[in-house]
Design an enzyme around this catalytic site. Sequence first.
Site, PDB file in Angstrom:
ATOM      1  N   THR A 193       0.865  -1.184   0.000  1.00  0.00           N
ATOM      2  CA  THR A 193       0.000   0.000   0.000  1.00  0.00           C
ATOM      3  C   THR A 193       0.895   1.225   0.000  1.00  0.00           C
ATOM      4  O   THR A 193       1.602   1.475   0.983  1.00  0.00           O
ATOM      5  CB  THR A 193      -0.911   0.038   1.245  1.00  0.00           C
ATOM      6  OG1 THR A 193      -1.662  -1.175   1.309  1.00  0.00           O
ATOM      7  CG2 THR A 193      -1.862   1.224   1.189  1.00  0.00           C
ATOM      8  N   LYS A 227      -7.704   1.324  -2.449  1.00  0.00           N
ATOM      9  CA  LYS A 227      -7.204   0.839  -1.164  1.00  0.00           C
ATOM     10  C   LYS A 227      -7.252   1.956  -0.112  1.00  0.00           C
ATOM     11  O   LYS A 227      -7.551   1.712   1.061  1.00  0.00           O
ATOM     12  CB  LYS A 227      -5.777   0.316  -1.349  1.00  0.00           C
ATOM     13  CG  LYS A 227      -5.017   0.025  -0.081  1.00  0.00           C
ATOM     14  CD  LYS A 227      -5.497  -1.198   0.678  1.00  0.00           C
ATOM     15  CE  LYS A 227      -4.667  -1.369   1.944  1.00  0.00           C
ATOM     16  NZ  LYS A 227      -5.014  -2.530   2.718  1.00  0.00           N
ATOM     17  N   LYS A 268       0.746   4.971   8.517  1.00  0.00           N
ATOM     18  CA  LYS A 268       1.256   5.294   7.169  1.00  0.00           C
ATOM     19  C   LYS A 268       0.106   5.374   6.162  1.00  0.00           C
ATOM     20  O   LYS A 268       0.027   6.293   5.347  1.00  0.00           O
ATOM     21  CB  LYS A 268       2.268   4.211   6.772  1.00  0.00           C
ATOM     22  CG  LYS A 268       2.841   4.272   5.390  1.00  0.00           C
ATOM     23  CD  LYS A 268       2.224   3.328   4.379  1.00  0.00           C
ATOM     24  CE  LYS A 268       2.118   1.893   4.752  1.00  0.00           C
ATOM     25  NZ  LYS A 268       1.562   1.032   3.701  1.00  0.00           N
TER      26      LYS A 268
HETATM   27  P1  NAD Z   1       6.160  -6.155   7.015  1.00  0.00           P
HETATM   28  O1  NAD Z   1       6.922  -5.003   7.580  1.00  0.00           O
HETATM   29  O2  NAD Z   1       5.823  -7.321   7.863  1.00  0.00           O
HETATM   30  O3  NAD Z   1       6.934  -6.737   5.715  1.00  0.00           O
HETATM   31  C1  NAD Z   1       7.704  -5.980   4.836  1.00  0.00           C
HETATM   32  C2  NAD Z   1       8.904  -6.831   4.423  1.00  0.00           C
HETATM   33  O4  NAD Z   1       9.631  -6.113   3.421  1.00  0.00           O
HETATM   34  C3  NAD Z   1       9.877  -7.101   5.583  1.00  0.00           C
HETATM   35  O5  NAD Z   1      10.127  -8.497   5.671  1.00  0.00           O
HETATM   36  C4  NAD Z   1      11.126  -6.317   5.204  1.00  0.00           C
HETATM   37  O6  NAD Z   1      12.326  -6.937   5.644  1.00  0.00           O
HETATM   38  C5  NAD Z   1      11.024  -6.308   3.688  1.00  0.00           C
HETATM   39  N1  NAD Z   1      11.754  -5.218   3.059  1.00  0.00           N
HETATM   40  C6  NAD Z   1      11.678  -3.898   3.353  1.00  0.00           C
HETATM   41  N2  NAD Z   1      12.514  -3.186   2.545  1.00  0.00           N
HETATM   42  C7  NAD Z   1      13.119  -4.107   1.743  1.00  0.00           C
HETATM   43  C8  NAD Z   1      14.104  -4.011   0.717  1.00  0.00           C
HETATM   44  N3  NAD Z   1      14.620  -2.826   0.366  1.00  0.00           N
HETATM   45  N4  NAD Z   1      14.500  -5.155   0.097  1.00  0.00           N
HETATM   46  C9  NAD Z   1      13.979  -6.353   0.454  1.00  0.00           C
HETATM   47  N5  NAD Z   1      13.059  -6.504   1.428  1.00  0.00           N
HETATM   48  C10 NAD Z   1      12.643  -5.397   2.067  1.00  0.00           C
HETATM   49  O7  NAD Z   1       4.821  -5.520   6.388  1.00  0.00           O
HETATM   50  P2  NAD Z   1       3.459  -6.282   5.993  1.00  0.00           P
HETATM   51  O8  NAD Z   1       2.519  -6.262   7.135  1.00  0.00           O
HETATM   52  O9  NAD Z   1       3.782  -7.560   5.301  1.00  0.00           O
HETATM   53  O10 NAD Z   1       2.859  -5.221   4.943  1.00  0.00           O
HETATM   54  C11 NAD Z   1       3.393  -5.072   3.635  1.00  0.00           C
HETATM   55  C12 NAD Z   1       2.502  -4.090   2.874  1.00  0.00           C
HETATM   56  O11 NAD Z   1       1.156  -4.624   2.832  1.00  0.00           O
HETATM   57  C13 NAD Z   1       2.392  -2.703   3.521  1.00  0.00           C
HETATM   58  O12 NAD Z   1       2.340  -1.712   2.526  1.00  0.00           O
HETATM   59  C14 NAD Z   1       1.081  -2.782   4.293  1.00  0.00           C
HETATM   60  O13 NAD Z   1       0.496  -1.492   4.471  1.00  0.00           O
HETATM   61  C15 NAD Z   1       0.255  -3.681   3.389  1.00  0.00           C
HETATM   62  N6  NAD Z   1      -0.808  -4.447   4.053  1.00  0.00           N
HETATM   63  C16 NAD Z   1      -0.588  -5.086   5.233  1.00  0.00           C
HETATM   64  C17 NAD Z   1      -1.625  -5.810   5.821  1.00  0.00           C
HETATM   65  C18 NAD Z   1      -1.454  -6.523   7.143  1.00  0.00           C
HETATM   66  O14 NAD Z   1      -2.477  -6.949   7.724  1.00  0.00           O
HETATM   67  N7  NAD Z   1      -0.246  -6.721   7.649  1.00  0.00           N
HETATM   68  C19 NAD Z   1      -2.870  -5.879   5.206  1.00  0.00           C
HETATM   69  C20 NAD Z   1      -3.057  -5.257   3.988  1.00  0.00           C
HETATM   70  C21 NAD Z   1      -2.003  -4.540   3.414  1.00  0.00           C
END
Ligand code: NAD
Length: 280
Positions: free
Chosen positions: A90, A165, A233
């Site tokens: 997102t 979204k 965010k």
């Molecule tokens: P998270 O922080 O658990 O996962 C993000 C991952 O990206 C981490 O493992 C991190 O190490 C990796 N990462 C970050 N920068 C990187 C880079 N430069 N190279 C390689 N890897 C990198 O976050 P999440 O909860 O999985 O959410 C991910 C996205 O999905 C966000 O934008 C969030 O808003 C969206 N989202 C999350 C949920 C939820 O319930 N958790 C639901 C819908 C949408």
Amino acid sequence: MKIGFIGLGIMGMPMAANLVQAGHDLVTCDRQPKTIDGARAVAAPMDAARDRDVVISMLPDTPDVNDVLFGSGAAAGAMHAGTVYIDMSTVSPVATMDFARRLSVQGVAMLDAPVSGGDLGARKGTLSIMVGGSKEAFDHCLPLFQAMGSNIVYAGESGSGQKMKLVNQAVGALNLLAAVEGLRLASASGLDLETVLSAVSAGAAGSWMWSNLGSKIVAGDFSAGFMIRLQQKDLRLAREFFEQLGLDAPGTALTYELFTQALEKGLGLDGNQALYRLWE
Ligand code: NAD
């Protein structure tokens, strides 16, 4: 299909695992060492993007996507003409449209495909996925979306998935605030909270937030699903989007302010239901 998957967090890990399960050939990358059975892990985003039919990212925020594509990750340069890039994070709709324009110059089509449904939906493969970009690329990638979600919506041109979204996030945060406020009132007035949960969920005030996160609050479970810092965010992005359109958004301004306070209180890594703890 040959897929590169970048970002194996709370969401990306089960989403990638579902693609492996559906029979796709996956190369994965995360900046922390993480692996998935049946997939090959590489350290650099550019190595996850090379010689792949489709490259998918699931990263925290707009600067992370920019860095993976055009910064230190250098993934864009490794994609060949004909690759489809799908960003499922997102992030900002305006930045997304710019990423899509820059990638189109090298013959890469980009879809923005943020999701809703939380970590549970990611694990079960029942996410709602809102997709922006060309209809042709959407049709081509539909089997991938169907491996990760059960409600797949084509939202329109590039950026439309992210716009949809943010509508979802503005509505969800207000529903969560309503649930938190109602439970504080119920708790302070000495009502039995389990009974309140089932009474309200059966009536017109019921919501996904009330049923799913309300019950976690009552159980004292503040672990993340969806972290406070990511919710804050998304509300920042939603607020910017309202401002760009010249619209007043008192509800989003309030939820953004409250989630910012929660972040400042040190609750950033807790689940978004920990908004309840702002008043503890
Ligand atoms: P998270 O922080 O658990 O996962 C993000 C991952 O990206 C981490 O493992 C991190 O190490 C990796 N990462 C970050 N920068 C990187 C880079 N430069 N190279 C390689 N890897 C990198 O976050 P999440 O909860 O999985 O959410 C991910 C996205 O999905 C966000 O934008 C969030 O808003 C969206 N989202 C999350 C949920 C939820 O319930 N958790 C639901 C819908 C949408």
